[in-house]
Design an enzyme around this catalytic site. Structure first.
Site, short mmCIF file in Angstrom:
data_model
loop_
_atom_site.label_atom_id
_atom_site.label_comp_id
_atom_site.label_asym_id
_atom_site.label_seq_id
_atom_site.Cartn_x
_atom_site.Cartn_y
_atom_site.Cartn_z
N ARG A 132 0.85 -1.20 0.00
CA ARG A 132 0.00 0.00 0.00
C ARG A 132 0.88 1.24 0.00
O ARG A 132 1.81 1.34 0.81
CB ARG A 132 -0.87 0.07 1.26
CG ARG A 132 -1.82 -1.08 1.44
CD ARG A 132 -2.54 -0.89 2.79
NE ARG A 132 -3.21 -2.10 3.22
CZ ARG A 132 -3.37 -2.42 4.51
NH1 ARG A 132 -2.91 -1.61 5.47
NH2 ARG A 132 -4.00 -3.52 4.84
N HIS B 273 2.72 -3.04 5.38
CA HIS B 273 2.18 -2.99 4.01
C HIS B 273 2.85 -1.88 3.20
O HIS B 273 2.97 -1.97 1.99
CB HIS B 273 0.67 -2.74 4.03
CG HIS B 273 -0.13 -3.94 4.45
ND1 HIS B 273 -0.41 -4.99 3.61
CD2 HIS B 273 -0.72 -4.26 5.65
CE1 HIS B 273 -1.14 -5.91 4.25
NE2 HIS B 273 -1.33 -5.48 5.49
N ASP C 204 -2.25 -9.64 3.41
CA ASP C 204 -3.44 -10.09 4.12
C ASP C 204 -4.01 -11.26 3.32
O ASP C 204 -4.24 -11.15 2.12
CB ASP C 204 -4.48 -8.96 4.21
CG ASP C 204 -4.00 -7.81 5.10
OD1 ASP C 204 -3.07 -8.05 5.89
OD2 ASP C 204 -4.56 -6.71 4.99
N TYR D 33 -7.58 -10.98 17.15
CA TYR D 33 -6.90 -9.68 17.19
C TYR D 33 -7.87 -8.68 16.55
O TYR D 33 -8.50 -9.00 15.54
CB TYR D 33 -5.59 -9.75 16.40
CG TYR D 33 -4.75 -8.47 16.49
CD1 TYR D 33 -3.93 -8.24 17.59
CD2 TYR D 33 -4.80 -7.51 15.48
CE1 TYR D 33 -3.18 -7.08 17.68
CE2 TYR D 33 -4.05 -6.35 15.56
CZ TYR D 33 -3.25 -6.14 16.67
OH TYR D 33 -2.51 -4.99 16.76
N HIS E 92 -9.23 -8.30 12.69
CA HIS E 92 -8.60 -9.36 11.89
C HIS E 92 -9.43 -10.66 11.93
O HIS E 92 -8.89 -11.76 11.88
CB HIS E 92 -7.16 -9.63 12.34
CG HIS E 92 -6.22 -8.55 11.88
ND1 HIS E 92 -6.26 -7.27 12.36
CD2 HIS E 92 -5.23 -8.55 10.95
CE1 HIS E 92 -5.33 -6.53 11.77
NE2 HIS E 92 -4.69 -7.29 10.91
N ASP F 233 -11.56 -11.51 9.58
CA ASP F 233 -11.86 -12.03 8.24
C ASP F 233 -10.61 -12.21 7.38
O ASP F 233 -10.69 -12.48 6.19
CB ASP F 233 -12.86 -11.11 7.52
CG ASP F 233 -12.30 -9.71 7.31
OD1 ASP F 233 -11.20 -9.40 7.86
OD2 ASP F 233 -12.96 -8.91 6.62
N HIS F 234 -9.44 -12.04 7.98
CA HIS F 234 -8.20 -12.28 7.23
C HIS F 234 -7.06 -12.51 8.21
O HIS F 234 -7.20 -12.24 9.41
CB HIS F 234 -7.87 -11.12 6.29
CG HIS F 234 -7.43 -9.87 7.00
ND1 HIS F 234 -8.31 -8.97 7.57
CD2 HIS F 234 -6.20 -9.36 7.23
CE1 HIS F 234 -7.66 -7.98 8.11
NE2 HIS F 234 -6.36 -8.18 7.93
N HIS G 168 -3.15 -11.36 8.67
CA HIS G 168 -2.05 -10.49 8.21
C HIS G 168 -0.73 -11.19 8.53
O HIS G 168 -0.51 -11.63 9.64
CB HIS G 168 -2.15 -9.14 8.94
CG HIS G 168 -0.90 -8.30 8.82
ND1 HIS G 168 -0.82 -7.19 8.01
CD2 HIS G 168 0.32 -8.43 9.42
CE1 HIS G 168 0.41 -6.68 8.12
NE2 HIS G 168 1.11 -7.41 8.96
ZN ZN Z 1 -2.37 -6.44 6.97
#
Ligand code: ZN
Length: 261
Positions: A173, A189, A196, A224, A227, A229-230, A232
């Protein structure tokens, strides 16, 4: 006499040719012309160079629990252990030496742009739809290099989890993109150092737990905040900057994953 001598010479020549051809093949392990990179010698403990660095990038996902393979161009015990795990995972002879068999597997796994076959630069660079590798704190080249290392770790994870597809929902990002999505101000990122992952056939907890063995020093998943749904994952330990402690940070409490686990 003359005829016999010529005959002998001809026979000797005929025998010499195939022998020479075989010797050439044995001496040059990297006859394969790969679109990305071709190794030209066997690598093992004690060797150093850019070819070691290239190897380290590709086996970094086989670092072992809590560990990392530094991409430093020096083939030490950690690189040897990672090569052994790579060899075992793909059913090769396990000797910790990168030679023709190991290279053949790596050529088979890599695309012409050096990405592992199941991941692409474009999925690591969704940058909020902006595209490109600029707008972060590092040069575009360094950012892309970090993303490449991340992808090889993900390729290892994918294989380790039974060759089921893993989907990256966010990779590099730019600063603009990172603030748009509410990322931490010093998010990994920004460096191309993080991904992710959303669940496919593998559950988020399987991903979070496996990540501990793939050279990921940052892991955040279910339990956490934000988090659910994914997962990291990042390589913060390799991110050698003065203001970032060389540390491990894991938190996926719902999966039994914490920094001390
Ligand atoms: Zn992330």
């Amino acid at each position: 006499m003359r005829v016999n001598t010529l005959k002998r010479a001809a026979v000797a020549f005929a025998l010499a040719l195939p022998a020479a051809a075989v010797a050439t093949v044995v001496a040059a392990p990297a006859a394969h012309a790969d679109g990305c990179y071709t190794w030209k010698r066997n690598l093992y403990q004690g060797r150093s160079g850019d070819d070691v660095r290239q190897l380290q990038t590709r086996v970094a996902g086989w670092a072992g629990n809590r560990d990392i393979v530094e991409i430093d161009g020096r083939f030490g015990p950690k690189t040897a252990a990672a090569v052994k795990r790579f060899q075992a995972a793909y059913g090769l002879r396990v000797d910790g030496i990168a030679g023709p068999e190991t290279y053949a597997k790596l050529y088979n796994l890599q695309d012409d742009d050096c990405t592992p076959r199941h991941f692409t630069f474009s999925e690591m660079d969704n940058g909020c739809g902006i595209g490109g590798w600029t707008g972060g704190p590092l040069s575009a080249a360094q950012t892309k290099q970090n993303a490449l290392r991340t992808m090889w770790k993900l390729e290892a994870m994918r294989h380790s989890l039974g060759d089921e597809p893993l989907r990256v929902s966010s990779g590099f990002r730019s600063r603009t993109c990172n603030s748009q999505v509410g990322g931490a101000s010093d998010s990994q990122h920004l460096y191309g150092n993080a991904a992710d992952i959303v669940a496919g056939n593998s559950s988020l907890c399987q991903i979070a737990r496996d990540a501990r063995n793939r050279g990921f020093s940052g892991i955040y998943g279910p339990g956490y905040p934000d988090h659910g749904d994914h997962v990291h994952v990042d390589s913060r330990r390799e991110n050698n900057r003065d203001n970032t402690p060389n540390t491990t940070s894991w938190s996926a409490p719902n999966c039994g994953v914490g920094t001390g686990d």
